[in-house]
Write a protein that holds these residues in place. Structure first.
Motif, PDB file in Angstrom:
ATOM      1  N   GLU A 112       0.839  -1.195   0.000  1.00 25.25           N
ATOM      2  CA  GLU A 112       0.000   0.000   0.000  1.00 25.25           C
ATOM      3  C   GLU A 112       0.868   1.237   0.000  1.00 25.25           C
ATOM      4  O   GLU A 112       2.040   1.189   0.418  1.00 25.25           O
ATOM      5  N   VAL A 113       0.298   2.356  -0.443  1.00 23.56           N
ATOM      6  CA  VAL A 113       1.018   3.620  -0.430  1.00 23.56           C
ATOM      7  C   VAL A 113       0.020   4.757  -0.252  1.00 23.56           C
ATOM      8  O   VAL A 113      -1.092   4.709  -0.796  1.00 23.56           O
ATOM      9  N   ALA A 114       0.418   5.751   0.524  1.00 29.97           N
ATOM     10  CA  ALA A 114      -0.397   6.952   0.706  1.00 29.97           C
ATOM     11  C   ALA A 114       0.265   8.091  -0.059  1.00 29.97           C
ATOM     12  O   ALA A 114       1.372   8.526   0.287  1.00 29.97           O
ATOM     13  N   ILE A 115      -0.381   8.557  -1.114  1.00 29.83           N
ATOM     14  CA  ILE A 115       0.160   9.633  -1.937  1.00 29.83           C
ATOM     15  C   ILE A 115      -0.293  10.975  -1.365  1.00 29.83           C
ATOM     16  O   ILE A 115      -1.500  11.208  -1.175  1.00 29.83           O
ATOM     17  N   GLN A 116       0.655  11.852  -1.080  1.00 29.06           N
ATOM     18  CA  GLN A 116       0.320  13.198  -0.607  1.00 29.06           C
ATOM     19  C   GLN A 116      -0.048  14.031  -1.830  1.00 29.06           C
ATOM     20  O   GLN A 116       0.791  14.676  -2.448  1.00 29.06           O
ATOM     21  N   PHE A 117      -1.332  13.972  -2.167  1.00 24.59           N
ATOM     22  CA  PHE A 117      -1.837  14.423  -3.460  1.00 24.59           C
ATOM     23  C   PHE A 117      -1.635  15.920  -3.704  1.00 24.59           C
ATOM     24  O   PHE A 117      -1.376  16.329  -4.836  1.00 24.59           O
ATOM     25  N   ASP A 118      -1.729  16.739  -2.668  1.00 21.33           N
ATOM     26  CA  ASP A 118      -1.626  18.195  -2.879  1.00 21.33           C
ATOM     27  C   ASP A 118      -0.306  18.583  -3.527  1.00 21.33           C
ATOM     28  O   ASP A 118      -0.247  19.553  -4.292  1.00 21.33           O
ATOM     29  N   GLY A 119       0.742  17.839  -3.231  1.00 21.93           N
ATOM     30  CA  GLY A 119       2.042  18.131  -3.822  1.00 21.93           C
ATOM     31  C   GLY A 119       2.160  17.709  -5.275  1.00 21.93           C
ATOM     32  O   GLY A 119       3.137  18.056  -5.947  1.00 21.93           O
ATOM     33  N   PHE A 120       1.188  16.965  -5.760  1.00 22.49           N
ATOM     34  CA  PHE A 120       1.169  16.540  -7.165  1.00 22.49           C
ATOM     35  C   PHE A 120       0.105  17.302  -7.977  1.00 22.49           C
ATOM     36  O   PHE A 120      -0.054  17.047  -9.167  1.00 22.49           O
ATOM     37  N   THR A 121      -0.624  18.193  -7.319  1.00 21.39           N
ATOM     38  CA  THR A 121      -1.690  18.936  -7.998  1.00 21.39           C
ATOM     39  C   THR A 121      -1.107  20.088  -8.789  1.00 21.39           C
ATOM     40  O   THR A 121      -0.343  20.906  -8.265  1.00 21.39           O
ATOM     41  N   ILE A 122      -1.463  20.174 -10.061  1.00 24.83           N
ATOM     42  CA  ILE A 122      -0.942  21.202 -10.952  1.00 24.83           C
ATOM     43  C   ILE A 122      -1.870  22.408 -10.967  1.00 24.83           C
ATOM     44  O   ILE A 122      -3.067  22.296 -11.273  1.00 24.83           O
ATOM     45  N   LYS A 123      -1.337  23.559 -10.612  1.00 27.06           N
ATOM     46  CA  LYS A 123      -2.066  24.838 -10.672  1.00 27.06           C
ATOM     47  C   LYS A 123      -3.439  24.773 -10.009  1.00 27.06           C
ATOM     48  O   LYS A 123      -4.428  25.293 -10.549  1.00 27.06           O
ATOM     49  N   SER A 124      -3.503  24.090  -8.885  1.00 32.45           N
ATOM     50  CA  SER A 124      -4.743  23.965  -8.090  1.00 32.45           C
ATOM     51  C   SER A 124      -5.871  23.245  -8.838  1.00 32.45           C
ATOM     52  O   SER A 124      -7.028  23.308  -8.430  1.00 32.45           O
TER      53      SER A 124
END
Length: 506
Positions: A112-124
């Motif tokens: 399993e993995v927890a992706i810290q999605f906000d750091g992968f979000t492009i231009k909000s």
């Protein structure tokens, strides 16, 4: 794979593995100092920052695109850092490719993995970023391994996207996730059809499997025309390709009607070339060119995948999907070069090259599609090797009779980051297809402009001024390893996302 959205997250949803992004910035030179690179990690939690800074070698990690770094928190949690490079250079396509690379790097290592999605979000743009990441991961999470005795499934089975965003946005993001998975699942279904061995996926088997796959989907009706029905339909060109085969030709006719059908609902016909294997017929291919001719039905798999996705999504557009299935083989009944055959629309065709067979199947299928009275027709086919000469093996060629339709499809290709380029159909190409003994011949007098001449031939079978576009996917139907989310060898699944985007906006 199980995907979960965790909005309003105040802590990591996994204490096993956490994935964070890092960016790179350039520090301009001042005086005698040289230009240097530095990491941008202001979006990290205090805990991860502190653990990172304690490691002496961390100063060498700057977040270069594709670079990785691993560290461990005091509680034993593994933190994987993935570099995305300069933030301003990150696009949805690069994010899609990076996500595929991330999956490949961790699939065999972690459950399993927890992706810290906000750091992968492009231009909000959370919706578009989530779509790109899930596309990259789920398309990379594909194996055609059904014929191996021993299979090696991925260890990774669960991905959670952690985000500090308000939980009020969950419904919208969940729909994006669900819709994306419908499309990628449909692409992978199409990939399976294309990758299947030709001694297994005969025309009859292919038709049965398509009907079984779409069975029970709301709004879908289906029927199959075999040899007897094709004779009644006077599909002489289609039947001529099948003459050398030991298996029945199959015209699979699928219709999806949305639940809220109105006078304004558009009706689009999709037509696909389904040559489950192509020997070239009497115009026999050399052995080297015959390998991988199981891929010659990729056009039909492409339009079927798009049809499947639209039907499963329940989009407000009516779709007719016509799949022309046969193999092109050689026996005593096979069509010979110099044969003259009558098409469904009444035109006579001099067949000078039996290896130019896809256009013959498509011609009768296009005429049949016109009778369904659609607002537009799009066909997809691995039609010509000439398209690779024109555009290379990474670009889909598009030709047609209506610039507005072509422009809309090109816009959808741009929206989905798929390569497509328009080629011309000029009067001279039409003139080159005139035969001294029939209405048309199935190849031009020279090999130059072969893709456009094939399209010019097809245009003769589009009637009633119906807008029509032809997609030649011979270059991009398989082995597109330059994209991390496509297999290095095997069906690519490209152009399905373009068609789905087009149909969404139809």
């Amino acid at each position: 794979m199980k995907y979960t959205l965790n909005l309003g997250a105040k802590e990591f949803s996994s204490d096993n593995v956490v994935l964070v992004s890092a960016f790179e910035k350039t520090i301009e030179a001042k005086g005698k100092t040289k230009e240097s690179k530095a990491i941008v990690n202001t979006h990290w939690s205090k805990e991860i920052k502190a653990a990172f800074e304690k490691i002496k070698t961390s100063v060498d990690f700057t977040g270069t695109a594709g670079s990785t770094y691993t560290l461990h928190l005091e509680n034993g949690t593994t933190v994987l850092v993935y570099g995305l490079g300069e933030k301003k250079a990150v696009t949805f396509e690069t994010l899609r490719n990076h996500s595929a690379k991330i999956y490949k790097a961790i699939a065999a290592k972690y459950k399993e993995v927890a992706i810290q999605f906000d750091g992968f979000t492009i231009k909000s743009k959370a919706d578009e970023s989530l779509n790109a990441m899930v596309e990259g991961i789920s398309l990379a999470d594909y194996k055609f391994d059904r014929h191996f005795v021993t299979k090696t499934p991925a260890k990774l089975t669960e991905i959670t996207f952690d985000s500090a965003a308000k939980k009020t946005g969950l419904k919208k993001l969940q729909k994006t996730l669900d819709d994306t998975l419908v499309v990628t699942e449909s692409i992978n279904v199409g990939r399976n059809f294309v990758n299947e061995a030709p001694n297994i996926l005969r025309s009859t088997t292919y038709a049965k499997e398509v009907l079984e796959d779409i069975k029970g989907t709301k709004g879908v009706k289906s029927k199959v025309l075999g040899r007897a029905e094709l004779k009644k339909e006077k599909m002489g060109l289609f039947l001529s390709v099948n003459d050398g085969s030991a298996y029945e030709p199959q015209l699979v006719h699928l219709t999806y009607t949305p639940s809220k059908m109105t006078k304004k609902t558009k009706h689009i016909a999709l037509v696909g070339k389904g040559l489950v294997f192509d020997t070239g017929g009497y115009s026999l291919k050399p052995s080297g060119s015959m390998v991988n001719m199981k891929f010659d039905m990729a056009g039909s798999a492409t339009v079927y995948s798009a049809f499947r996705a639209v039907a499963k999504l329940g989009l407000d557009v009516k779709i007719t999907c016509i799949l022309g299935m046969t193999d092109n083989a050689v026996n005593e009944h096979a069509t010979m070069p110099d044969a003259i055959v009558k098409a469904r629309n009444g035109l006579s065709v001099e067949i000078l090259n039996t290896d130019a067979e896809g256009r013959l199947v498509l011609a009768d299928c296009l005429d049949y599609a016109c009778d369904q009275k659609p607002d537009a027709i799009i066909d997809s086919a691995t039609l010509t090797g000439a398209v690779l000469v024109s555009l290379g093996n990474q670009v889909c060629g598009i030709m047609g009779n209506d610039q507005k339709l072509t422009d809309k499809i090109l816009k959808s290709a741009k929206n989905t980051d798929e390569y497509m380029w328009q080629l011309p159909i000029i009067q001279e190409f039409h003139d080159d297809l005139k035969s001294p003994v029939a209405d048309l011949k199935n190849i031009g007098g020279s090999s130059f402009g072969g893709s456009s001449k094939a399209a010019a031939f097809l245009s003769k079978f589009v009637k009633n001024d119906i807008p029509w576009a032809h997609l030649d996917i011979a270059g991009i139907g398989d082995s597109q390893g330059h994209k991390a989310y496509c297999p290095t060898k095997g069906a690519s699944g490209l152009i399905v996302r373009t068609l789905v985007d087009f149909l969404k906006n139809a």
